[in-house]
Write an enzyme that holds these catalytic residues in place. Structure first.
Site, PDB file in Angstrom:
ATOM      1  N   ILE A  17      59.990 -13.867  82.322  1.00 43.37           N
ATOM      2  CA  ILE A  17      59.976 -14.768  83.473  1.00 43.37           C
ATOM      3  C   ILE A  17      58.579 -14.803  84.087  1.00 43.37           C
ATOM      4  CG2 ILE A  17      61.054 -15.339  85.676  1.00 43.37           C
ATOM      5  CD1 ILE A  17      63.361 -13.491  84.906  1.00 43.37           C
ATOM      6  N   LYS A  31      58.958  -2.102  89.401  1.00 45.09           N
ATOM      7  CA  LYS A  31      58.734  -3.541  89.486  1.00 45.09           C
ATOM      8  C   LYS A  31      58.605  -3.991  90.938  1.00 45.09           C
ATOM      9  CE  LYS A  31      61.157  -4.184  85.112  1.00 45.09           C
ATOM     10  NZ  LYS A  31      62.497  -4.300  84.499  1.00 45.09           N
TER      11      LYS A  31
END
Lengths: 430, 430
Positions: free
Chosen positions: B138, B207
């Site tokens: 993504i 993340k």
């Protein structure tokens, strides 16, 4: 890192988008300077109606002479948010000639003259960025061009027009007809007084041309895009769609042929399954589904229009162009090396949902089925409903070329037993 | 434009991701060359087990001496897909010292030592790109850093771990318990033999640190991220969630405080309304919701892991780094100028869903409500169910600081009439 001499920005147009660009340039000046590595200064604002009050903009910056502004020679970046073909096109090329790079939100111009504008930018060593031209604030051009630069995009399937999505969503959720939903969209400001560009798919087609060009590294012009509007979608179509577990969206679809040797781009209303992520895109939101070899299925979702969202995309490009300028670098220009042929709609492989009004007597289905077979179109399902000598026949086909499907429909119209073709709609996203 | 001398790429690691990178570099060589402006050549592949058969990779390129490979001096770009802290960190800094830019997919390393690595890259004039470190294919880092460079991001709310989303989705759709769903995830290859990094939220926390750092232009380290795993989520929690029109997701949430003066980053399971786009993210997919001042709400969706999707992100970065190299330019480095303080979890403002086992006698609700009031926590709804002298009380609060909510729960535990706190879960995305 920080230099003190500001980069000078000329703003062409100060309407819904332009005024937001100016506002954010002022309120976020420190952040923009930190992210660029130099301050940016609004050096001029070209408008058509100088007497209009513009909150927060120094009246001394306002001019009606856009040409003189882009010719000044000290402008680093021109932001074009006028829209339309002329004078935007001439102003942009003049800006390139006089030392400026350009950030534009002009989908119509980019779809029509993107190649020539890119060539003009390259010739003068300038940047041409236009993230805001497609799907407003949604980062789409940069991800397609840069994030997926190492991948092979096979399909772009998107809702890229907020007005039509608002209308279709309203029809779906309330059972309203097209006109009623359009009236509401107009009353709420989602549709313009003349909604033609939106409802006839011109706006979406321009975006499809831009997206297809970038996705397939091939020049795709507005004329290459097959376009059908959504003014003939009825409440009955939505009922049929629901019966299939689908809804109806106006889709922009850019596809690479299965053999990889050609591409197509088209805009038309289509049924998509409720389970597809695009089916749940509500109101005036946009979303674009991208399918590629390695990444698989990606989706990008957000507000597709509006002053602030579009300004966000413009300013992201402004930061990039300014950073390039400071670093002596250039961003991506046109990438059309693949130069794939753009096929016509007839070669698109798709599925049809066809509603026929037929005579309610034995043998009709056999007759209809024979026509499909003669055109090489395989039938997936048939639903037959009859009463009082009238009947309806709903046929959903397997995948076939659009030419074969169109030929089938033409032949069906000639059958005595077929009283009318009530609706034809493609089925996508399966 | 095209030069003929190839850019040389060294690949560190040839597992699930590395082998896909090598494969695509070979099969898409012509496209990569056209998009970069020069051919790219795989000049060496460092592996731990050289005896393993690697389809499509010239055995002469394979080495176990990664250090020698990055020290060769003729390498333009090093792709690091080893993972872990060492030897990856030393190899990356050595690569910078010997002339190479680096593309990495290493979330743990970037979350822990991102600032030092960026400094090392800047000192040597190299690029450090790592789109693949967060949410696989993504496009997320590039949109946050570049597309939104002219905007102010206020919130990043995402499902950034596919393993845990698969497990939670399975629990939601089948009513399975945690262990049963984990077993299925393991059997299908979605969970590793030791699932700790995923289910305890370490992976998502890394993340979150990277995303918060980029979104807020502030250094956020792994230690700054509040982390709670999802191993204690039960089928009963899902039943409660459904009762509220919600589902449960493991979320990474990076927020700017309302006053803008600080930021927070956290990972924990939370209830989110079924109407929220993240609620419909199924299986091992990832999706990240971004809220900013001008753009509004954006969502990015796609496969969050896997060899090919991660390779897509790596190769997008490779193209960018190679183009920079050819153009004498540099991409974005670290942007931490805002240097906002990172607040602790106690200062996060959120809502709690609390299930209590209580004595079924008069006055219990009054007692419980008093405790909430004493801590300044306002109650949204209470649901009381009782039978046979036992009762459960489900309280959903209004927004309050996490510290006040935690204090409330501690005080509730001390009440005689509260037999136990069955579950506590935050409610997000409203």
């Amino acid at each position: 890192m920080m230099r003190t001499r500001p980069l000078k920005v000329a703003l062409l147009g100060c309407g819904v988008v332009g005024s937001e660009v100016a506002r954010i340039m002022t309120t976020h000046a420190d952040d923009l300077a930190a992210r660029i590595g130099a301050p940016v200064e609004l050096a001029g604002v070209a408008v058509r109606r100088p007497d209009r009050v513009r909150a927060g903009i120094d009246p001394a910056l306002v001019t009606t002479d856009a040409t003189a502004l882009v010719k000044r020679g000290d402008i680093d970046v021109v932001i074009e948010v006028i829209g339309g073909i002329e004078p935007a096109r001439t102003l942009i090329t003049t800006a390139f000639e006089h030392g400026a790079s350009v950030v534009s939100a002009n989908k119509a111009l980019l779809a029509q003259d993107g190649a020539a504008l890119h060539a003009a930018a390259a010739e003068q060593g300038r940047d041409l960025y236009y993230e805001a031209a497609v799907a407003g604030a949604i980062p789409l051009i940069r991800p397609l061009r840069e994030s997926l630069a190492g991948d092979k995009v096979n399909r772009v399937l998107g809702i890229v027009n907020g007005t039509t999505n608002f209308i279709l969503d309203k029809m779906d959720s309330t059972g309203a007809g097209y006109q009623e939903a359009l009236d509401e969209a107009t009353a709420l400001g989602y549709a313009e007084a003349d909604p033609t560009a939106d409802v006839e798919g011109f706006d979406a087609a321009a975006k499809a041309a831009i997206l297809a060009g970038i996705a397939f590294h091939t020049r795709v012009r507005l004329d290459d895009v097959h376009r059908e509007g959504m003014t003939e979608v009825t409440a009955a179509d939505f009922a049929s769609a629901r019966g299939m577990g689908c809804t109806i969206k106006l889709l922009a679809i850019c596809e690479r042929a299965v053999d990889g040797a050609s591409v197509t781009a088209r805009v038309h209303p289509a049924m998509i399954p409720l389970s597809h992520p695009l089916a749940n895109v509500r109101g005036a939101y946009n979303a674009v589904f991208v399918e590629s070899d390695a990444a698989g299925q990606l989706m990008f979702y957000g507000p597709g229009a509006g002053g602030a969202p579009t300004a966000s995309a413009v300013l992201g490009d402004l930061v990039a162009v300014c950073r390039n300028k400071l670093g002596g670098a250039h961003g991506f220009g046109e990438s059309a090396y693949a130069a794939l042929p753009v096929s016509s709609m007839g070669e698109v492989v798709t599925r049809y949902h066809i509603s026929l009004d037929v005579a309610d007597k034995p043998g009709v289905l056999a007759q209809v089925a024979t026509v499909f077979a003669e055109h090489g179109v395989s039938i997936d399902t048939v639903r037959q409903q009859g009463k009082d000598g009238e009947a309806s026949l709903v046929v959903v086909t397997h995948r076939a070329s659009d030419a074969a499907l169109q030929g089938t429909v033409e032949a069906l119209r000639t059958l005595d037993t077929v009283r009318g073709v009530a609706s034809i709609m493609r089925v996508e996203g399966e």
